[in-house]
Design an enzyme around this catalytic site. Structure first.
Site, PDB file in Angstrom:
ATOM      1  N   GLY A 129       0.820  -1.203   0.000  1.00 22.43           N
ATOM      2  CA  GLY A 129       0.000   0.000   0.000  1.00 22.43           C
ATOM      3  C   GLY A 129       0.853   1.252   0.000  1.00 22.43           C
ATOM      4  O   GLY A 129       1.114   1.833   1.058  1.00 22.43           O
ATOM      5  N   SER A 131       1.030   3.793  -3.300  1.00 22.76           N
ATOM      6  CA  SER A 131       0.482   4.856  -4.137  1.00 22.76           C
ATOM      7  C   SER A 131      -0.900   5.295  -3.679  1.00 22.76           C
ATOM      8  O   SER A 131      -1.702   4.498  -3.182  1.00 22.76           O
ATOM      9  CB  SER A 131       0.405   4.380  -5.593  1.00 22.76           C
ATOM     10  OG  SER A 131       1.687   4.121  -6.105  1.00 22.76           O
ATOM     11  N   SER A 163      -1.742  -3.583  -6.215  1.00 23.41           N
ATOM     12  CA  SER A 163      -1.821  -4.869  -6.908  1.00 23.41           C
ATOM     13  C   SER A 163      -2.084  -6.007  -5.929  1.00 23.41           C
ATOM     14  O   SER A 163      -1.381  -6.164  -4.935  1.00 23.41           O
ATOM     15  CB  SER A 163      -0.522  -5.141  -7.667  1.00 23.41           C
ATOM     16  OG  SER A 163      -0.299  -4.163  -8.654  1.00 23.41           O
ATOM     17  N   GLU A 248      13.510  -4.373  -4.650  1.00 26.33           N
ATOM     18  CA  GLU A 248      12.882  -4.609  -5.938  1.00 26.33           C
ATOM     19  C   GLU A 248      13.851  -4.328  -7.084  1.00 26.33           C
ATOM     20  O   GLU A 248      13.795  -4.970  -8.132  1.00 26.33           O
ATOM     21  CB  GLU A 248      11.648  -3.709  -6.065  1.00 26.33           C
ATOM     22  CG  GLU A 248      10.849  -3.913  -7.339  1.00 26.33           C
ATOM     23  CD  GLU A 248       9.659  -2.975  -7.432  1.00 26.33           C
ATOM     24  OE1 GLU A 248       8.657  -3.364  -8.038  1.00 26.33           O
ATOM     25  OE2 GLU A 248       9.729  -1.854  -6.913  1.00 26.33           O
ATOM     26  N   GLU A 375      11.121   8.988 -15.527  1.00 24.42           N
ATOM     27  CA  GLU A 375      11.472  10.374 -15.221  1.00 24.42           C
ATOM     28  C   GLU A 375      12.317  10.459 -13.958  1.00 24.42           C
ATOM     29  O   GLU A 375      13.316  11.199 -13.892  1.00 24.42           O
ATOM     30  CB  GLU A 375      10.195  11.212 -15.062  1.00 24.42           C
ATOM     31  CG  GLU A 375       9.420  11.430 -16.366  1.00 24.42           C
ATOM     32  CD  GLU A 375       8.616  10.212 -16.794  1.00 24.42           C
ATOM     33  OE1 GLU A 375       8.107  10.211 -17.927  1.00 24.42           O
ATOM     34  OE2 GLU A 375       8.480   9.260 -15.994  1.00 24.42           O
TER      35      GLU A 375
END
Length: 391
Positions: A129, A131, A163, A248, A375
């Site tokens: 959890g 975003s 997700s 990750e 970015e």
């Protein structure tokens, strides 16, 4: 320059291959297909536990957490052999690679035993959890609030793009615990079981496929969370976030290299790519593997090179996206509906193996967003490689 692995690494590879030959589930056993990234069928849970019990789940972990204290090079050949056979070691990848890994780095002994070990053994599944509607790539702008009340925190707010949340048993949730502190310094992390009163999960479809319901909105309404579920200390969430994404990213480039290799093989027998675009794809694949090998060697020497990982992520994710775009252009209108390949289902083939060219292209955007957008990666390269001033 050494272009081969030492004998101990190759011996490690051989042991793992012997394990796969003896224990890998066959297609008859693995009939049920996962519905999301936190929906793990029973056969896949058995497979994950088998790896855990034999030290092959995450070889870099200590034995009590599914590993064998493997070196970074040994971890690499382990992933290389999995990817070469298109094998998943877990169908709850964020639970394995981010949540459990974060708990092993920042959790208390009790949290490791209560949460990390069951996630690793596939007894429970987890989702991340992070975003929010107004805080995607900029995590520090999150607004989900947690207020201390006695021996609990009371959580209110919303997450999105979570997700697997609809199938997960627990959420590793980033919350604001000090609204008066600078935005990077007032964040904490809580483990929130999804069956806690006040937690609402709403899955929604992806643009890639109408039956893909992995994404979720998650709402927290006066959710009471025991204070013992605080991970990493009060207002220490920014460090946990960097550690979580670091887990990750370390070998993230290998996943893109595998995708590129898949595209090289899949596009060879078809005509959707012209000669120049196919040559570019092949060169990008080779360049990514060579640059990744150099970064791997530095990691093996104990050197941290965050900028190199950013370069690898930009190159890998955007090369996959560019090749997929050219394939869609080459397929024309047929690419919107016709399957790119017609390989039958196996336990290990991902759904994009039998999807349309459009789905392949649409899914490629996840690679340029998840784990840090292109970015953000360019900003890291600009500041740490080129020495440009912070904007």
């Amino acid at each position: 320059m050494q272009l081969t692995f030492d004998a101990d690494v190759e011996e490690f590879r051989g042991e793992f291959l012997a394990f796969l030959a003896e224990h890998l589930p066959d297609e008859a056993e693995a009939g049920e297909r996962p519905r999301s990234s936190a929906d793990v069928p029973e056969w896949a849970r058995r497979w994950q536990r088998k790896q855990f019990d034999n030290g092959w789940l995450l070889p870099g972990n200590p034995p009590e957490f599914g590993g064998r204290n493997a070196s970074i090079l040994q971890q690499y050949v382990h992933l290389e052999e999995l990817s070469r056979r298109r094998i998943y070691h877990s169908f709850n990848p964020q639970g394995l690679g981010i949540i459990a890994a974060s708990l092993l780095s920042f959790g208390t002994p009790e949290q490791k035993e209560r949460w990390a070990a069951p996630i690793l053994r596939a007894e429970i599944t987890a989702a991340l959890g992070m975003s929010e509607p107004g805080a995607g790539s900029d995590l520090a702008s999150l607004r989900t609030r947690a207020v201390r009340d006695g021996d609990s925190f009371v959580v209110n707010g919303q997450k999105v793009w979570t997700s697997g949340a609809n199938e997960a048993d627990v959420l590793l949730t980033f919350v604001r615990t000090d609204p008066d502190a600078p935005k990077h310094k007032g964040i904490s992390v809580l483990l929130i079981p999804t069956d806690t009163p006040g937690v609402t999960r709403r899955p929604f479809a992806s643009v890639c496929a109408e039956d893909d319901f992995d994404f979720n909105e998650v709402f927290f309404t006066d959710v009471r969370v025991p204070a013992e579920n605080l991970v990493g200390g009060l207002n220490q969430g920014w460090g946990v976030a960097n550690g979580a994404l670091g887990h990750e990213r370390t070998l993230l480039w290998l996943g893109f290299a595998d995708r590129l290799q898949d595209l090289v093989e899949d596009f060879r027998p078809v005509t959707v790519l012209d000669r120049d675009h196919y040559a570019t794809l092949a060169m990008d694949n080779q360049a990514l593997r060579l640059l990744g090998s150099a970064a791997l060697a530095r990691a093996d020497r104990g050197e941290q090179d965050v900028a190199a990982l950013s370069v690898l992520k930009i190159l890998g994710s955007e090369a996959v996206q560019t090749a997929s775009e050219h394939a869609l252009d080459g397929a024309g209108f047929d690419g919107l509906v016709h399957p790119a390949l017609t390989a039958p289902y196996t336990p290990w083939n991902n759904d994009h193996f039998a999807s349309s060219w459009f789905e392949r292209y649409a899914r490629s955007f996840a690679g340029t967003i998840a784990g840090g957008t292109s970015e953000i990666q360019r900003t890291i390269v600009a500041e740490r490689v080129l020495g440009l001033p912070r904007s």
